[in-house]
Design a protein around this motif. Structure first.
Motif, PDB file in Angstrom:
ATOM      1  N   ASP A 191      10.065  20.491   5.927  1.00 44.44           N
ATOM      2  CA  ASP A 191      11.215  20.059   5.064  1.00 44.44           C
ATOM      3  C   ASP A 191      11.142  18.147   5.702  1.00 44.44           C
ATOM      4  N   LYS A 192      10.256  18.070   5.712  1.00 47.99           N
ATOM      5  CA  LYS A 192      10.310  16.674   6.441  1.00 47.99           C
ATOM      6  C   LYS A 192       8.729  15.872   5.609  1.00 47.99           C
TER       7      LYS A 192
ATOM      8  N   ILE B 128       0.789  -1.616   0.414  1.00 46.22           N
ATOM      9  CA  ILE B 128      -0.036  -0.158   0.015  1.00 46.22           C
ATOM     10  C   ILE B 128       0.625   1.366   0.041  1.00 46.22           C
ATOM     11  N   LEU B 129       2.530   1.276   0.755  1.00 43.14           N
ATOM     12  CA  LEU B 129       3.167   2.538   0.044  1.00 43.14           C
ATOM     13  C   LEU B 129       4.196   2.270   0.408  1.00 43.14           C
ATOM     14  N   PRO B 130       4.710   1.320  -1.152  1.00 45.08           N
ATOM     15  CA  PRO B 130       6.301   0.915  -1.711  1.00 45.08           C
ATOM     16  C   PRO B 130       7.062   2.240  -1.770  1.00 45.08           C
ATOM     17  N   SER B 131       6.695   3.128  -1.062  1.00 38.76           N
ATOM     18  CA  SER B 131       8.212   4.356  -1.002  1.00 38.76           C
ATOM     19  C   SER B 131       7.642   4.894   0.378  1.00 38.76           C
ATOM     20  N   LEU B 132       7.719   4.179   1.614  1.00 39.21           N
ATOM     21  CA  LEU B 132       7.660   4.396   2.833  1.00 39.21           C
ATOM     22  C   LEU B 132       9.358   4.698   2.678  1.00 39.21           C
ATOM     23  N   PRO B 133       8.618   5.981   3.550  1.00 38.50           N
ATOM     24  CA  PRO B 133      10.411   6.755   3.807  1.00 38.50           C
ATOM     25  C   PRO B 133      10.364   6.529   5.741  1.00 38.50           C
TER      26      PRO B 133
ATOM     27  N   ILE C 192       3.994  15.624   0.513  1.00 40.03           N
ATOM     28  CA  ILE C 192       2.441  14.598   1.141  1.00 40.03           C
ATOM     29  C   ILE C 192       2.947  12.940   0.561  1.00 40.03           C
ATOM     30  N   PHE C 193       3.249  12.327   0.990  1.00 35.65           N
ATOM     31  CA  PHE C 193       3.570  10.235   0.534  1.00 35.65           C
ATOM     32  C   PHE C 193       1.284  10.552   0.749  1.00 35.65           C
TER      33      PHE C 193
END
Length: 249
Positions: free
Chosen positions: A168-169, A118-123, A191-192
Motif C-alpha cells: 500500500d506504500k 532522474i526521478l520526475p515521478s517522485l512521490p 516500485i519506483f
C-alpha cells in the motif's frame, strides 16, 4: 555540537581529514568525517577537511566554512595530525554516532534540481529499499574496479516479503546494479526506480554525471520515511543518519 562550534577557536590541537578520489564512496565520505568529528568533539580538537577539489566537494558542502583547509593553510598549522579515511576503518558499514549529518553537511541546490531529471515521478511520501550487490557486480569497465571480489549478502526472499507487506506504500528502489533494479521493478507495481546513471564515486572512470546522479539518489534516499537496508552498505546507513530516518537492516 553547538558548544563545539562555539569553542572551536580555543582548541590547540587539530585533525585534518584527507579524503581523495579512490578513498571510498559517498557513504564513506560522510562516515569517516563524522567518526573523526565525534572524536574531535570528545577531545577538544579542531577538525578540518582538506580541499582536494574532487567532484563530491561540488555537491556536498560543509555548513561551517572554517572546517575547510587548503594545502598551504595546513603547512601553517601547529600540533596537527592528518588522517585518511581508513585510519578509522573498523569494518563497520556506517556511522553510528548521535550527531545527525544534516547538522554538519548540506546538499548543493544542483543536487535538488537534479531530482526531477532522474526521478520526475517522485512521490510525495515514500519508503525506500537499498540493495548493494557489491563492486563485483558494478556495470563498469572491470579494470577500474579495485575490489573485484566484493559481494554483499542479502535475502531476496526477505526483500520480496518486505515489498509485499508494504504493497500500500510507494517504494523507491535503489541499487548499484541497474539490471537487478529492473528485475524487481518488473515484478512489483508499487516500485519506483530512477533513471540515474549508476556509478561508484570512488572509481577514476566514473563520470561527473554519474557522480551527480549518485549523490542525488543519496539525497532522495535520505528523505525517505523509512529505509530498508537489504545488504550491508554505508550508503543506506549514512543516508538514514542524515535526517534521522528510521532504518531497518
Amino acid at each position: 555540537m553547538e558548544n563545539y562550534i562555539k569553542n572551536f577557536n580555543t582548541f590547540d590541537k587539530s585533525i585534518v581529514y584527507d579524503f581523495k578520489l579512490g578513498d571510498g564512496g559517498i557513504g564513506d565520505y560522510f562516515k569517516f568525517f563524522m567518526i573523526i568529528l565525534t572524536k574531535c568533539i570528545d577531545n577538544n580538537t579542531k577538525i578540518y577537511q582538506k580541499i582536494n577539489n574532487i567532484e563530491i566537494e561540488k555537491y556536498i558542502k560543509l555548513k561551517y566554512d572554517f572546517f575547510y583547509i587548503t594545502e598551504d593553510e595546513i603547512s601553517r598549522l601547529n600540533n596537527f595530525t592528518i588522517k585518511k579515511p581508513y585510519d578509522y576503518y573498523d569494518g563497520c558499514c556506517g556511522y553510528n554516532g548521535n550527531i545527525y549529518i544534516n547538522e554538519v553537511f548540506y546538499f548543493d541546490n544542483i543536487v535538488k534540481t537534479n531530482v526531477k531529471n532522474i526521478l520526475p515521478s517522485l512521490p510525495t511520501n515514500y519508503i525506500s529499499i537499498h540493495i548493494r550487490l557489491g563492486d563485483k557486480f558494478l556495470e563498469t569497465d572491470k579494470k577500474f574496479v579495485k575490489c573485484k571480489k566484493d559481494t554483499r549478502f542479502f535475502s531476496e526472499e526477505k526483500i520480496y516479503k518486505f515489498i509485499e507487506d508494504n504493497s500500500d506504500k510507494n517504494i523507491i528502489l535503489f541499487s548499484d546494479n541497474n539490471n537487478y533494479k529492473l528485475k524487481i521493478k518488473n515484478k512489483y507495481n508499487n516500485i519506483f526506480i530512477s533513471n540515474s546513471q549508476i556509478g561508484h564515486t570512488s572509481l577514476s572512470n566514473t563520470t561527473n554525471r554519474q557522480i551527480l546522479d549518485t549523490i542525488t539518489e543519496f539525497y532522495i534516499l535520505s528523505n525517505s520515511q523509512l529505509i530498508y537496508g537489504a545488504s550491508c552498505s554505508s550508503f543506506s546507513i549514512t543516508a538514514s543518519k542524515f535526517n534521522n530516518v528510521k532504518y531497518i537492516k
